[in-house]
Design a protein around this motif. Structure first.
Motif, PDB file in Angstrom:
ATOM      1  N   SER A  21      -5.264   1.755  -9.298  1.00 44.38           N
ATOM      2  CA  SER A  21      -4.385   2.890  -9.055  1.00 44.38           C
ATOM      3  C   SER A  21      -3.383   3.132 -10.158  1.00 44.38           C
ATOM      4  CB  SER A  21      -3.633   2.668  -7.728  1.00 44.38           C
ATOM      5  OG  SER A  21      -4.555   2.566  -6.662  1.00 44.38           O
ATOM      6  N   ARG A  24       0.834  -1.205   0.000  1.00 48.37           N
ATOM      7  CA  ARG A  24       0.000   0.000   0.000  1.00 48.37           C
ATOM      8  C   ARG A  24       0.868   1.254   0.000  1.00 48.37           C
ATOM      9  NH1 ARG A  24      -2.304  -2.776   4.701  1.00 48.37           N
ATOM     10  NH2 ARG A  24      -3.985  -4.177   3.992  1.00 48.37           N
ATOM     11  N   ARG A  61       2.569   1.912  -3.423  1.00 48.84           N
ATOM     12  CA  ARG A  61       1.646   2.453  -4.420  1.00 48.84           C
ATOM     13  C   ARG A  61       1.373   3.930  -4.165  1.00 48.84           C
ATOM     14  NH1 ARG A  61       1.223   1.899  -9.296  1.00 48.84           N
ATOM     15  NH2 ARG A  61       2.095   3.945  -8.833  1.00 48.84           N
ATOM     16  N   SER A  62       1.297   4.336  -2.911  1.00 49.20           N
ATOM     17  CA  SER A  62       0.999   5.736  -2.597  1.00 49.20           C
ATOM     18  C   SER A  62       2.172   6.659  -2.911  1.00 49.20           C
ATOM     19  CB  SER A  62       0.613   5.866  -1.119  1.00 49.20           C
ATOM     20  OG  SER A  62       1.730   5.635  -0.272  1.00 49.20           O
ATOM     21  N   ILE A  78      -4.879  -2.361  -6.441  1.00 48.60           N
ATOM     22  CA  ILE A  78      -3.518  -1.827  -6.530  1.00 48.60           C
ATOM     23  C   ILE A  78      -2.857  -2.261  -7.834  1.00 48.60           C
ATOM     24  CG2 ILE A  78      -1.211  -1.916  -5.490  1.00 48.60           C
ATOM     25  CD1 ILE A  78      -2.640  -2.237  -2.770  1.00 48.60           C
ATOM     26  N   ASP A  79      -2.968  -3.546  -8.146  1.00 50.40           N
ATOM     27  CA  ASP A  79      -2.423  -4.102  -9.386  1.00 50.40           C
ATOM     28  C   ASP A  79      -3.576  -4.658 -10.212  1.00 50.40           C
ATOM     29  OD1 ASP A  79      -1.285  -5.534 -11.434  1.00 50.40           O
ATOM     30  OD2 ASP A  79      -0.225  -6.967 -10.153  1.00 50.40           O
TER      31      ASP A  79
END
Length: 292
Positions: A290, A155, A158-159, A190-191
């Motif tokens: 994302s 997490r 990704r951010s 996310i993916d």
């Protein structure tokens, strides 16, 4: 011929100690390192010669260990990236080495598959390395193994990474039904391509480009059918690409690793990833999740 070569020399050492890797913290002898260097130098000479024969090559270095801490992999990547007949030269790396040398790479052909290993390096150190590649304009992807204990790190990655850097998650398949539905949903957010890796593909008897125009080269020149089906199909320096190439249906029951199933002819991965197939960068951006 237009061909893809996965190269793996005698190197079996790494500077990390990941618990899921059999080569973590291996220490190769000086003799083994010298052998690996000589093998790579021979391979580079062979690659250089293929231009005059009309071949166009894409090359991926995926050793049993970390390649870029060794000078001969760095110098070979630089050299190969500037060869006119080499369309892509990519490497799997943990980004633990200094990256000043990457300024000498041909940015149009060089790429990296960067793997983040929580617990082996500090998150901000890894992010800093990834951002150096981004600022230099080198194409790369970032990924990690989708273990539950890694979820917070995933997490956070990704951010912090730029939105146009693809973050892939390798599904943990050693334990059946490892993920709950909610966990699959979170990881897919996310993916967006996570579900493609979450499954294994029925492959026995199916058409695959492995052995036809995709070759898994060992340091001594032996060529195996693929990373999983380890039958030797010939010798790179004796047979050449033309002598090696023939259609070879898969002998394995299942294929579950990215570097294998992306070459199955009935699968859409070549279209999905385009020129980013080796370094795992999707060709088309997605509209959900994302990665936009």
């Amino acid at each position: 011929m237009k061909a893809t070569l996965y190269y793996r020399g005698s190197l079996t050492s790494c500077n990390y100690a990941c618990p899921y890797c059999p080569f973590s913290k291996n220490v190769d002898s000086r003799a083994t390192l010298n052998k690996d260097r000589a093998q790579l130098e021979r391979f580079a000479v062979w690659v250089r010669e293929q231009g005059a024969l009309g071949h166009r090559l894409s090359i991926f270095f995926n050793p049993y260990g970390e390649a870029l801490i060794h000078s001969w992999y760095r110098s070979t990547m630089i050299e190969l990236s500037h060869m006119e007949h080499v369309e892509k030269v990519a490497v799997q790396t943990n980004l633990s080495t200094k990256l000043d040398w990457t300024q000498e790479l041909n940015k149009q052909t060089a790429a990296m598959w960067a793997t983040y290993h929580p617990g082996e390096t500090k998150e901000q150190a890894f992010i800093s390395q990834a951002m150096k590649l981004y600022e230099l304009g080198i194409q790369y992807s970032v990924g990690t193994v989708g273990l539950r204990q890694a979820f917070p790190a995933i997490r956070s990655l990704r951010s912090q990474l730029p939105k146009d850097v693809y973050l892939w998650i390798n599904a943990y398949k050693d334990r059946p039904h490892y993920y709950s539905n909610d966990e699959v949903a979170e990881l897919t957010a996310i993916d967006p391509y996570f579900h493609w890796n979450l499954q294994d593909y029925s492959s026995q008897g199916r058409a695959c480009r492995a052995g036809e125009d995709v070759f898994y080269v060992q340091g001594d020149g032996r060529v195996k059918h693929c990373y999983q089906d380890r039958r030797v199909i010939g010798h790179l320096y004796r047979d050449g690409l033309e002598g090696l190439s023939t259609k070879r249906p898969c002998r394995m029951e299942k294929c579950g690793c990215y570097i294998g199933y992306i070459h199955m002819e009935e699968q859409p991965f070549r279209e999905m990833y385009g020129n980013g197939l080796l370094e795992r960068v999707p060709h088309a951006q997605v509209t959900s999740g994302s990665y936009v």
